[in-house]
Design a protein around this motif. Structure first.
Motif, short mmCIF file in Angstrom:
data_model
loop_
_atom_site.label_atom_id
_atom_site.label_comp_id
_atom_site.label_asym_id
_atom_site.label_seq_id
_atom_site.Cartn_x
_atom_site.Cartn_y
_atom_site.Cartn_z
N SER A 133 3.67 5.47 2.43
CA SER A 133 3.98 4.30 3.47
C SER A 133 4.29 3.27 2.36
O SER A 133 5.00 2.33 2.89
CB SER A 133 2.61 3.97 4.06
N GLU A 134 3.80 3.17 1.34
CA GLU A 134 4.43 2.06 0.35
C GLU A 134 5.74 2.03 0.35
O GLU A 134 6.39 0.95 0.17
CB GLU A 134 3.62 2.14 -0.98
N LYS A 135 6.51 3.01 0.01
CA LYS A 135 8.07 2.96 0.20
C LYS A 135 8.46 2.51 1.44
O LYS A 135 9.51 1.77 1.35
CB LYS A 135 8.64 4.41 -0.16
N ILE A 136 8.00 2.83 2.59
CA ILE A 136 8.73 2.39 3.69
C ILE A 136 8.46 0.88 3.85
O ILE A 136 9.20 0.01 4.12
CB ILE A 136 7.85 2.87 5.00
N ILE A 137 7.24 0.44 3.53
CA ILE A 137 6.70 -1.02 3.49
C ILE A 137 7.57 -1.94 2.46
O ILE A 137 8.03 -3.05 2.66
CB ILE A 137 5.34 -1.15 3.27
N HIS A 138 7.77 -1.34 1.19
CA HIS A 138 7.93 -1.95 0.14
C HIS A 138 9.44 -1.71 -0.50
O HIS A 138 9.77 -2.71 -1.37
CB HIS A 138 6.93 -2.11 -1.19
N GLY A 139 9.62 -0.77 0.01
CA GLY A 139 11.28 -0.46 -0.50
C GLY A 139 11.22 0.46 -1.70
O GLY A 139 11.59 1.63 -1.68
N THR A 140 10.95 -0.22 -2.95
CA THR A 140 10.76 0.40 -4.06
C THR A 140 9.51 0.07 -4.70
O THR A 140 9.72 -0.35 -6.00
CB THR A 140 12.08 0.10 -5.10
N PRO A 141 8.46 0.51 -4.51
CA PRO A 141 7.09 0.30 -5.25
C PRO A 141 7.06 0.76 -6.34
O PRO A 141 7.47 1.94 -6.77
CB PRO A 141 6.06 0.54 -4.16
N SER A 142 6.36 0.45 -7.36
CA SER A 142 5.82 0.97 -8.77
C SER A 142 5.13 2.02 -8.54
O SER A 142 5.11 3.04 -9.50
CB SER A 142 5.39 -0.06 -9.64
N GLY A 143 4.25 2.18 -7.38
CA GLY A 143 3.16 3.21 -7.32
C GLY A 143 1.77 2.82 -8.22
O GLY A 143 0.94 3.40 -7.79
N VAL A 144 1.74 1.55 -8.53
CA VAL A 144 0.50 1.20 -9.53
C VAL A 144 -0.43 0.74 -8.27
O VAL A 144 -1.82 1.01 -8.55
CB VAL A 144 0.79 -0.08 -10.26
N ASP A 145 0.07 0.18 -7.13
CA ASP A 145 -1.18 -0.12 -6.20
C ASP A 145 -1.88 1.01 -5.87
O ASP A 145 -3.07 0.91 -5.58
CB ASP A 145 -0.23 -0.89 -4.89
N ALA A 146 -1.15 2.21 -5.57
CA ALA A 146 -1.83 3.42 -4.97
C ALA A 146 -2.97 3.80 -6.13
O ALA A 146 -4.05 4.32 -5.42
CB ALA A 146 -0.95 4.45 -4.64
N VAL A 147 -2.68 3.73 -7.28
CA VAL A 147 -3.59 4.22 -8.36
C VAL A 147 -4.53 3.02 -8.37
O VAL A 147 -5.93 3.53 -8.20
CB VAL A 147 -2.74 4.30 -9.75
N THR A 148 -4.40 1.82 -8.37
CA THR A 148 -5.67 0.86 -8.56
C THR A 148 -6.50 0.90 -7.59
O THR A 148 -7.83 0.76 -7.48
CB THR A 148 -4.90 -0.35 -8.77
N VAL A 149 -6.09 0.88 -6.03
CA VAL A 149 -7.05 0.81 -4.93
C VAL A 149 -8.06 2.10 -4.83
O VAL A 149 -8.75 2.05 -4.00
CB VAL A 149 -6.31 0.52 -3.69
N ASN A 150 -7.58 3.08 -5.85
CA ASN A 150 -8.52 4.14 -5.65
C ASN A 150 -9.22 4.27 -7.15
O ASN A 150 -9.68 5.50 -7.62
CB ASN A 150 -7.80 5.46 -5.50
N ALA A 151 -9.19 3.24 -8.18
CA ALA A 151 -9.73 3.25 -9.56
C ALA A 151 -10.99 2.15 -9.48
O ALA A 151 -11.07 1.47 -8.54
CB ALA A 151 -8.87 2.71 -10.33
N SER A 152 -11.81 2.42 -10.54
CA SER A 152 -12.93 1.64 -10.76
C SER A 152 -12.82 0.74 -11.95
O SER A 152 -13.68 -0.18 -12.43
CB SER A 152 -14.35 2.50 -10.54
N GLN A 153 -11.93 1.07 -12.82
CA GLN A 153 -11.87 0.33 -14.05
C GLN A 153 -10.25 -0.23 -14.23
O GLN A 153 -9.46 0.26 -13.35
CB GLN A 153 -11.82 1.33 -15.31
N PRO A 154 -10.09 -1.06 -15.11
CA PRO A 154 -8.43 -1.63 -15.23
C PRO A 154 -7.74 -0.41 -15.43
O PRO A 154 -8.12 0.72 -16.14
CB PRO A 154 -8.99 -2.30 -16.53
#
Length: 309
Positions: A133-154
């Motif tokens: 879904s991120e690729k449809i919304i943002h075109g060429t996303p890095s993928g970091v958002d998908a990782v961070t919204v499922n993380a608990s640490q930096p």
């Protein structure tokens, strides 16, 4: 039966835009700003979406939600799910502000639909579907958002799959400032790609420097170097201005927060609107920065202690 799942937001501390080109970025999860999704069988003869921004049949969503609608349709097909669904999205996150709203929504939907289908969800599947879904919304996303919204640490992230968590040892407060303007990550990423093609001698060294700033940021936040982190914020903002992802209103907010005592203020996310992050040494200074930002036209301000990680 109802099936509920939740994720949270994120902020990029350093490395936005450069991360698309293989440079490191640092992100932190916003554990107190959540997105919740509830899924249940629909009483109507169609899949139905209920959210802050749209309520109605999934087939009629506005363009801004097409990525989420496509994700839901893909999940219904792949799992498979045979009944029609009612999907309710409740979110603390404003959209198009660089706080991970779309990734948090996509991840929460993925978790809820897998639970509805009584199917085990692997971490790899979660990232795969969220990034769809991120690729449809943002075109060429890095993928970091998908990782961070499922993380608990930096997160220290290098595209496509070099991911490591680390502990933050930092006494300070991050002031997150919603400019009130919707950002457009897809357009900003596209325009920077064009600028890079036309002026590589300008853009490529600046992207490399942003990557170096991410490395220095990791060191600063791991060893309680708050003034140093403020300096890194300031240099990053200068680079982002040169890369044409800032604008007049964001520049004004940077100036006003600096006058209010910020150690450094910068864009976070795609730019062209969205949010800024400003670094305060203590609660009193953070409140001064908040007041100055709101007086300069900011819509919302959140205070995020950096000792929470």
């Amino acid at each position: 039966m109802n099936f509920t799942s939740a994720t949270h937001g994120k902020i990029i501390l350093m490395g936005e835009h450069a991360v698309v080109y293989g440079q490191p970025a640092i992100t932190i999860p916003l554990l107190n700003l959540n997105t919740q999704v509830e899924v249940q069988p629909s009483l109507q003869a169609a899949d139905y979406l209920d959210s802050t921004y749209y309520c109605g049949p999934l087939a009629q969503v506005p363009p801004s939600l097409e990525g989420i609608a496509a994700l839901i349709k893909l999940l219904i097909k792949d799992l498979p799910i045979e009944s029609h669904l009612k999907i309710k999205v409740l979110s603390d996150l404003p959209i198009e502000r660089g706080m991970g709203s779309s990734a948090a929504t996509g991840s929460a939907i993925c978790k809820a639909l897998f639970a509805f289908a009584n199917t085990r969800l692997t971490y790899e599947d979660l990232l795969h579907y969220t990034n769809f879904s991120e690729k449809i919304i943002h075109g060429t996303p890095s993928g970091v958002d998908a990782v961070t919204v499922n993380a608990s640490q930096p997160i220290y992230y290098i595209r496509p799959d070099r991911i490591s968590t680390f502990n933050m040892n930092l006494q300070g407060i991050l002031v997150i400032i919603d400019s009130g303007m919707r950002g457009n990550t897809g357009a900003a990423v596209h325009d920077l790609r064009i600028l890079k093609q036309h002026r590589p001698q300008l853009v490529e060294p600046l992207l490399q420097e942003l990557g170096s700033l991410s490395q220095q940021t990791k060191q600063a936040v791991s060893s309680n170097q708050l003034p140093r982190l403020g300096q890194l914020f300031q240099r990053a903002q200068q680079i982002l201005q040169t890369l044409q992802v800032s604008n007049h209103q964001l520049d004004i907010l940077c100036q006003r927060t600096q006058a209010a005592g910020s150690l450094g203020t910068k864009i976070t996310g795609g730019g062209r609107g969205g949010c800024l992050i400003s670094l305060a040494a203590d609660q009193t200074t953070a409140q001064h920065i908040k007041t100055a930002a709101l007086a300069a036209g900011a819509q919302q301000v959140w205070l995020q202690p950096l000792t929470n990680y």
